[in-house]
Design an enzyme around this catalytic site. Structure first.
Site, PDB file in Angstrom:
ATOM      1  N   SER A  20      32.929  48.970  36.325  1.00  0.00           N
ATOM      2  CA  SER A  20      33.338  48.689  37.711  1.00  0.00           C
ATOM      3  C   SER A  20      33.577  50.046  38.347  1.00  0.00           C
ATOM      4  O   SER A  20      33.881  51.016  37.623  1.00  0.00           O
ATOM      5  CB  SER A  20      34.657  47.900  37.729  1.00  0.00           C
ATOM      6  OG  SER A  20      35.213  47.884  39.039  1.00  0.00           O
ATOM      7  N   TYR A  43      43.615  45.804  35.509  1.00  0.00           N
ATOM      8  CA  TYR A  43      42.164  45.906  35.702  1.00  0.00           C
ATOM      9  C   TYR A  43      41.742  47.370  35.760  1.00  0.00           C
ATOM     10  O   TYR A  43      40.816  47.789  35.059  1.00  0.00           O
ATOM     11  CB  TYR A  43      41.760  45.182  36.998  1.00  0.00           C
ATOM     12  CG  TYR A  43      40.258  45.073  37.189  1.00  0.00           C
ATOM     13  CD1 TYR A  43      39.509  44.201  36.399  1.00  0.00           C
ATOM     14  CD2 TYR A  43      39.588  45.818  38.151  1.00  0.00           C
ATOM     15  CE1 TYR A  43      38.129  44.085  36.570  1.00  0.00           C
ATOM     16  CE2 TYR A  43      38.209  45.713  38.331  1.00  0.00           C
ATOM     17  CZ  TYR A  43      37.489  44.839  37.535  1.00  0.00           C
ATOM     18  OH  TYR A  43      36.119  44.722  37.702  1.00  0.00           O
TER      19      TYR A  43
HETATM   20  N1  NAD Z   1      32.534  40.831  41.206  1.00  0.00           N
HETATM   21  C1  NAD Z   1      32.859  42.068  41.427  1.00  0.00           C
HETATM   22  O1  NAD Z   1      33.188  42.446  42.567  1.00  0.00           O
HETATM   23  C2  NAD Z   1      32.794  43.085  40.312  1.00  0.00           C
HETATM   24  C3  NAD Z   1      32.824  44.442  40.654  1.00  0.00           C
HETATM   25  C4  NAD Z   1      32.786  45.397  39.646  1.00  0.00           C
HETATM   26  C5  NAD Z   1      32.705  45.015  38.326  1.00  0.00           C
HETATM   27  N2  NAD Z   1      32.687  43.682  38.023  1.00  0.00           N
HETATM   28  C6  NAD Z   1      32.627  43.339  36.590  1.00  0.00           C
HETATM   29  O2  NAD Z   1      31.466  42.579  36.346  1.00  0.00           O
HETATM   30  C7  NAD Z   1      31.663  41.727  35.217  1.00  0.00           C
HETATM   31  C8  NAD Z   1      31.249  40.328  35.595  1.00  0.00           C
HETATM   32  O3  NAD Z   1      32.047  39.923  36.687  1.00  0.00           O
HETATM   33  P1  NAD Z   1      31.654  38.755  37.696  1.00  0.00           P
HETATM   34  O4  NAD Z   1      32.070  39.215  39.040  1.00  0.00           O
HETATM   35  O5  NAD Z   1      30.283  38.280  37.446  1.00  0.00           O
HETATM   36  O6  NAD Z   1      32.728  37.694  37.218  1.00  0.00           O
HETATM   37  P2  NAD Z   1      32.703  36.098  37.153  1.00  0.00           P
HETATM   38  O7  NAD Z   1      34.132  35.736  36.982  1.00  0.00           O
HETATM   39  O8  NAD Z   1      31.920  35.545  38.281  1.00  0.00           O
HETATM   40  O9  NAD Z   1      31.908  35.828  35.803  1.00  0.00           O
HETATM   41  C9  NAD Z   1      32.430  36.245  34.583  1.00  0.00           C
HETATM   42  C10 NAD Z   1      32.031  35.275  33.508  1.00  0.00           C
HETATM   43  O10 NAD Z   1      32.610  35.747  32.280  1.00  0.00           O
HETATM   44  C11 NAD Z   1      33.110  34.633  31.567  1.00  0.00           C
HETATM   45  N3  NAD Z   1      34.138  35.110  30.633  1.00  0.00           N
HETATM   46  C12 NAD Z   1      35.426  35.457  30.887  1.00  0.00           C
HETATM   47  N4  NAD Z   1      36.040  35.850  29.765  1.00  0.00           N
HETATM   48  C13 NAD Z   1      35.141  35.736  28.760  1.00  0.00           C
HETATM   49  C14 NAD Z   1      35.175  35.987  27.379  1.00  0.00           C
HETATM   50  N5  NAD Z   1      36.298  36.424  26.775  1.00  0.00           N
HETATM   51  N6  NAD Z   1      34.049  35.774  26.643  1.00  0.00           N
HETATM   52  C15 NAD Z   1      32.920  35.313  27.225  1.00  0.00           C
HETATM   53  N7  NAD Z   1      32.834  35.044  28.551  1.00  0.00           N
HETATM   54  C16 NAD Z   1      33.919  35.263  29.312  1.00  0.00           C
HETATM   55  C17 NAD Z   1      33.622  33.685  32.616  1.00  0.00           C
HETATM   56  O11 NAD Z   1      33.697  32.356  32.123  1.00  0.00           O
HETATM   57  C18 NAD Z   1      32.584  33.861  33.722  1.00  0.00           C
HETATM   58  O12 NAD Z   1      31.522  32.922  33.634  1.00  0.00           O
HETATM   59  C19 NAD Z   1      33.134  41.883  34.840  1.00  0.00           C
HETATM   60  O13 NAD Z   1      33.266  42.758  33.756  1.00  0.00           O
HETATM   61  C20 NAD Z   1      33.743  42.469  36.095  1.00  0.00           C
HETATM   62  O14 NAD Z   1      34.913  43.210  35.827  1.00  0.00           O
HETATM   63  C21 NAD Z   1      32.724  42.717  38.978  1.00  0.00           C
END
Ligand code: NAD
Length: 253
Positions: free
Chosen positions: A131, A144
């Protein structure tokens, strides 16, 4: 893409959001994809859509099953599952522990299981969805920010330790991405992430461009490079600027 066609790929947290976009893109490029998610129904739905294999469960403990599902070899591992653990120093110890477990230790455990195979073969690819919070920080979210710094540090350590032995590492560091996670970040996300948010597919595009160019740091929001430079060049000025955003957030209530 040549390096991905036919490869055995694992994407954790691929039942939705960025992980689903990565899984779709790897499948479209001809990879064989294991779709992992804690939510078994979501993992099954994405796997069915892309002709992949669902391996539900906690990202920390699925490498063995994923390897079997791919016929004995994992070529690419995307440590993508993550939790948007908000709060301050006062956040519950359980919140801190879970953030460490999912955002950092799941990456460490996967690498521990995969490295012997990759070092023996002289090739392997570890993709860490970090991130921009791992390079900068996120207003209102100490667990986070701290754990994403940890994920970035681990990816960096892996890369510098094993790059002469064939390991490729990519640290993907987006700001806001339109997913369920962003929708759940509340007023801080609305203030600092939503205005420049991109679609999950744009994160997959940035990763594939980075794979092609053989780059470690993947910035789906290119402006993050400037913020990261500013932080390194003058930490106090950068902190003062970030504190202005903090105060704006507090004033917005
Ligand atoms: N959305 C954003 O703005 C953003 C920005 C920067 C980084 N990220 C990072 O991207 C990654 C994905 O985020 P996203 O936005 O797609 O989130 P999201 O919440 O839409 O999807 C995440 C998925 O991970 C699954 N999950 C959670 N814990 C888990 C575990 N222990 N084992 C297996 N699956 C698990 C959830 O069920 C969900 O389907 C994360 O690491 C997040 O920190 C997101």
């Amino acid at each position: 893409m040549g390096v991905v066609r036919g490869a055995g790929v694992v994407v954790t947290g691929a039942g939705g959001g960025i992980g689903a976009a990565l899984a779709r893109r790897f499948a479209a490029e001809g990879a064989r994809v294991v779709v992992n998610d804690l939510d078994a129904d979501k993992a099954a739905a994405v796997a069915e859509e892309i002709g992949g294999i669902a391996v539900p469960g906690d990202a920390s403990s699925i490498v063995g099953e994923a390897r079997d599902a791919l016929g004995g070899t994992v070529d690419v591992y995307c440590a993508n599952a993550g939790l948007a653990s908000g709060g301050s120093e006062a956040a519950d110890e359980k919140v801190w522990a879970l953030a460490w477990d999912v955002n950092v230790m799941a990456h460490v455990r996967a690498a521990h299981e995969l490295l012997p195979e990759w070092l023996e073969r002289g090739s392997g690819r570890f993709v860490s969805t970090v991130s921009a919070a791992g390079l900068l920080t996120m207003i209102g979210a100490a667990p986070y920010s701290v754990t994403k710094h940890g994920a970035y540090a681990f990816a960096e350590w892996l890369s510098l330790t094993y790059r002469h032995r064939g390991l490729k590492v990519h640290a993907v560091c987006p700001q806001g991405v339109r997913t369920d996670m962003l929708a759940g970040t509340g007023s801080a996300g609305d203030l600092v992430l939503a205005p420049t948010a991109i679609e999950p597919e744009a994160v997959a595009d940035a990763l594939f461009q980075g794979i092609e160019e053989d780059r470690f740091l993947i910035l789906p929001h290119p402006e993050v490079a400037g913020y990261y430079r500013a932080r390194a060049a003058d930490p106090d000025q950068w902190l003062t600027g970030m504190n202005h955003i903090q105060q704006k957030w507090e004033a917005a209530g």
